[in-house]
Design an enzyme around this catalytic site. Structure first.
Site, PDB file in Angstrom:
ATOM      1  CG  ASP A 137      -1.988   0.924   2.060  1.00 34.21           C
ATOM      2  OD1 ASP A 137      -2.331   1.881   0.265  1.00 34.21           O
ATOM      3  OD2 ASP A 137      -2.100   1.392   2.840  1.00 34.21           O
ATOM      4  CD  GLU A 148      -0.051   4.884  -3.995  1.00 32.88           C
ATOM      5  OE1 GLU A 148       0.348   5.717  -2.959  1.00 32.88           O
ATOM      6  OE2 GLU A 148      -1.270   4.100  -3.866  1.00 32.88           O
ATOM      7  CG  ASP A 157      -8.256   4.578   0.098  1.00 32.30           C
ATOM      8  OD1 ASP A 157      -8.234   2.581   0.126  1.00 32.30           O
ATOM      9  OD2 ASP A 157      -7.741   4.859   0.513  1.00 32.30           O
TER      10      ASP A 157
HETATM   11  O1  MIG Z   1      -3.485   6.122   4.919  1.00 33.60           O
HETATM   12  O2  MIG Z   1      -3.663   0.740   5.890  1.00 33.60           O
HETATM   13  O3  MIG Z   1      -5.666   1.969   0.454  1.00 33.60           O
HETATM   14  O4  MIG Z   1      -6.519  -0.103   2.268  1.00 33.60           O
HETATM   15  O5  MIG Z   1      -6.704   0.212   4.251  1.00 33.60           O
HETATM   16  C1  MIG Z   1      -4.288   4.341   4.398  1.00 33.60           C
HETATM   17  C2  MIG Z   1      -4.513   1.585   6.543  1.00 33.60           C
HETATM   18  C3  MIG Z   1      -3.610   3.862   4.592  1.00 33.60           C
HETATM   19  C4  MIG Z   1      -4.659   3.178   2.042  1.00 33.60           C
HETATM   20  C5  MIG Z   1      -5.433   1.587   1.689  1.00 33.60           C
HETATM   21  C6  MIG Z   1      -6.557   1.329   2.664  1.00 33.60           C
HETATM   22  C7  MIG Z   1      -5.579   0.859   4.029  1.00 33.60           C
HETATM   23  C8  MIG Z   1      -5.627   2.483   4.716  1.00 33.60           C
HETATM   24  N1  MIG Z   1      -3.950   2.408   3.773  1.00 33.60           N
END
Ligand code: MIG
Length: 767
Positions: free
Chosen positions: A407, A410, A481
């Site tokens: 995650d 980017e 999200d």
């Molecule tokens: O700033 O890890 O898209 O699936 O639950 C949020 C917490 C960070 C974004 C992800 C989401 C995840 C969440 N993350």
């Protein structure tokens, strides 16, 4: 009229000697690369290895232009550097736009300030302030549709919208007006007057795709920097274009079979063993088939990646993970790229010592805030850093995790964007954030894949949020999200279909919606609509209303269960589709237009999709709707639920009460029908059932151990199931995997036939 330049030919590359030379490389009959060196060095991240195949082609001088001709394409180049592409029958596919620009009108300064003060954004003519900026402009026909572009929001047909390729984590609701979200997959597929083509722009710098928003007469691609480097892709059908594109950038490899099972997630669960255990208990108690529970950031020690807070797991996370595994539930933890700036934390200390983090222009380690607070960012462009990251994953695989969810890659940051000139490596050469941003997630996924493969020997299960073209070789993706709102269940269909057309076959959305609060109706429709999405995961944000299948009681729970059970029946079919996809690149979940690109009616169909060639899904994605209009494409169709037959090429109205997903099977299709199970087990199946929809058909069914890479050494089986003149037959047409099915049942309309395996003759005998 200017004169044609001379040219040189070196094998399959032809260089036209304009002041800035233009190079064409014939990669294959249907793929031609167009290249202008603008001073950028380095290899492609999307395309690995040389994909050139020996191809016959000619370069002809037609007086006022040259033509490069292969069996599939002809490309004209004139003295003014116009490039026009035609298919083998002379139909125009991609032609340079020669008319005037028709910029969207801006407003004067005073009015701009006023409308902006009210919160509106004002469209301006593109600014070309970047000195590396370039653009290429192609004409649009009145009858032209555009697809692909990766995960962009909005509809199936991208025409009339404009998008950016710059990976971002933008918390705004993902509606059709957003130019970009997490992934940059700069491939577009078109149907110009019904003739298919594709263009892949292989440049990692920020780019822009205006698909006819500025003007209905042209579309354009622009980039802030980089070489001009694009691939013209032909094909006689849209399917061919996808196959050719994925030949170039790679295909999703065969996944582990259990990854096609249901997965339960929520940000917050992993804060304690007790909470996760309660989820596992409820899955069992409510008889809900499931294969994995995802562990979001809460399991870590202060959000330090590659740590596990033992205190939250009764001192022994490994013991708990093993227990879950014995209950049929795999554990998928999340990993973010940000490494907490803490000298006492071994990952940070080691990364710092070895110089593995990206650096600010002044040479200091670059620091920004993410979940753990101030953090450093691994320099994933470097092979050595990828190796380090891959090895760090051993901490998790030793604990017994079955995959890794990545995650924030980017990369997302909390304290402002990363400056363009931050030093990120391009392999072993210091480069810039500006160039490497869009492949940051790609390189992290590749590192994670490599580690999992080495450490487990299994087919790696990586799920990434950020990606670039080609990431499909290493990772499954989810769409980030979304929100619990009807526009997002609606968008799931075109978004996953366009990802599929862009080479990403293993995809899914957060079922129920991530942000905001779901409702029983929305959750129910979502599990129905998504039931064939390759990645089947319910996930929600911290602080939102609970959305586990049991959260709303009845009837939501029973309906949810009914669809999960249905999903498991179809897993052998989905797995067969993956086996085919790994050869053809054709996605599992696909828009109807991919199967039927000559039917104008399906060219912008946003509320139906197909699963392979033979299943049509028409979910209800409107609040309060209990009937819907379904367009049936050419062919004859059988209602999955009651066997009613319909002729295609017509719209029908079907009943769709809250517990019904309208589902149609192409007549005379045979489909495998897996056993009713609560988990996909590693043990081999000894029997399989096939259902016949109609009274004839043939089907190829694939089988292997569903787990590792032995299939690459021939350890797989193929079965050919046929029904002709009312008579069923089963043949083992490739035998490399043990054990074969001892029993195969073919269910015809009015009776079932069972076959037993005769090992001596390697054949199936009717009982
Ligand atoms: O700033 O890890 O898209 O699936 O639950 C949020 C917490 C960070 C974004 C992800 C989401 C995840 C969440 N993350």
């Amino acid at each position: 009229m200017s004169v044609l330049p001379s040219y040189q030919q070196n094998k399959q590359t032809i260089t036209f000697t304009f002041p800035t030379p233009i190079q064409f490389t014939v990669i294959s009959p249907a793929i031609i690369r167009v290249f202008i060196d603008r001073g950028e060095s380095g290899q492609s991240y999307a395309i690995e290895d040389d994909k050139t195949v020996t191809t016959d082609f000619q370069v002809k001088d037609a007086g006022d232009h040259y033509t490069i001709q292969t069996a599939a394409l002809s490309v004209n180049l004139d003295a003014d550097q116009h490039i026009d592409v035609f298919d083998k029958n002379g139909n125009a596919l991609i032609t340079d736009y020669r008319g005037p620009r028709e910029h969207l009108k801006g407003v004067d300064k005073v009015h701009k300030r006023l409308v902006e003060a009210e919160g509106h954004s004002v469209t301006q003519a593109p600014t070309k302030s970047d000195k590396g900026y370039y653009e290429i402009i192609k004409s649009l026909s009145p009858d032209e549709y555009i697809y692909g572009l990766g995960d962009k929001t909005g509809y199936l047909n991208k025409r009339g919208f404009a998008y950016d390729n710059w990976n971002v984590d933008n918390p705004a609701p993902q509606l059709e007006i957003l130019p970009n979200i997490y992934k940059s997959i700069p491939v577009m597929l078109g149907l110009k007057n019904g003739h298919p083509y594709g263009i892949f722009f292989d440049n990692t710098y920020q780019s822009h795709l205006d698909m006819g928003k500025e003007s209905d007469h042209y579309y354009f691609y622009s980039a802030v920097q980089g070489n001009l480097d694009y691939y013209i892709i032909g094909g006689t059908t849209l399917k061919d274009v996808v196959t050719n594109y994925t030949y170039l950038t790679g295909r999703t490899p065969l996944p582990q079979k259990w990854t096609l099972g249901y997965q339960q997630s929520r940000w917050g669960y992993s804060a304690s063993e007790e909470e996760v255990k309660a989820i596992a208990d409820n899955l069992e108690k409510y008889d809900l088939p499931c294969d994995a529970i995802h562990f979001d950031v809460d399991y870590m020690n202060g959000y330090r990646v590659f740590t596990w807070d033992k205190d939250k797991y009764n001192g022994n996370p490994k013991k708990f993970i093993t227990k879950l595994q014995k209950r049929g539930l795999k554990v998928i933890p999340i990993i973010d790229p940000g490494v907490k700036q803490d000298p006492d934390y071994h990952i940070y200390a080691e990364g710092l010592k070895k110089g593995y983090f990206v650096k600010a222009a002044n040479g200091d380690v670059y620091i920004n805030k993410v979940w753990p607070g101030k953090s450093a960012f691994p320099d994933f462009g470097r092979p050595e850093v990828r190796k380090w990251w891959a090895n760090n994953g051993k901490f998790l695989t030793d604990l017994g995790v079955a995959g890794i969810w990545i995650d924030m890659n980017e990369p997302a940051t909390f304290e402002g964007p990363i400056p363009d000139d931050t030093v990120f490596s391009d392999q072993n050469t210091p480069s810039t954030h500006k160039k490497m941003h869009n492949v940051y997630g790609h390189n992290m996924a590749k590192a994670t894949y490599t580690g999992l493969k080495e450490q487990t020997g299994n087919r790696p299960f990586v799920i990434t949020r950020a990606a670039y073209a080609g990431t499909q070789k290493y990772s499954t993706v989810w769409t980030g999200d979304n929100r619990s709102m009807w526009p997002h269940i609606q968008m799931m269909i075109p978004q996953l279909c366009n990802l599929g057309l862009s080479g990403f076959s293993f995809t899914g959305t957060d079922i129920g919606g991530f942000a905001s609060d779901t409702t029983p109706e929305l959750l129910t429709r979502w599990i129905e609509a998504a039931i064939f999405s390759p990645l089947l995961r319910n996930h929600a944000a911290l602080g939102t209303r609970q959305q586990e299948p049991w959260a709303f009681g009845e009837p939501t729970l029973s309906i949810y269960r009914k669809y999960l059970k249905l999903r498991y029946r179809f897993i052998p079919y989905l797995y067969d589709l993956f086996a085919k996809e790994s050869q053809s690149g054709l996605p599992i979940m696909r828009p109807v237009v991919l199967n039927d690109d000559q039917d104008p009616r399906v060219r912008d169909l946003n509320d139906e999709y197909m699963v392979g060639d033979d299943i049509l899904v028409a979910p209800v994605v409107q609040k309060s709707q209990i009937k819907r209009l379904v367009y049936l494409p050419a062919g004859n169709w059988v209602d999955f639920w009651n066997g009613t037959e319909y002729a295609g090429k017509q719209d029908i109205v079907v009943d769709a009460p809250i517990d019904k997903l309208p589902l149609f099977i192409r007549q005379n299709t045979i489909l495998p029908w897996g056993p009713a199970v609560s988990h996909i087990s590693d043990a081999a199946l000894h029997a399989m059932t096939f259902r016949v929809y109609g009274n004839q058909g043939t089907y190829q069914h694939y089988q292997d151990n569903g787990r590792d890479f032995k299939y690459q050494d021939g350890e797989w089986n193929n079965y050919t199931i046929s029904v002709e003149h009312g008579k069923a037959s089963v043949k083992l047409t490739h035998h490399g995997y043990q054990p074969v099915y001892q029993q195969v049942t073919v269910e015809l309309a009015d009776h079932a036939v069972t076959f037993n395996y005769d090992a001596d003759h390697e054949s199936y005998v009717e009982k």
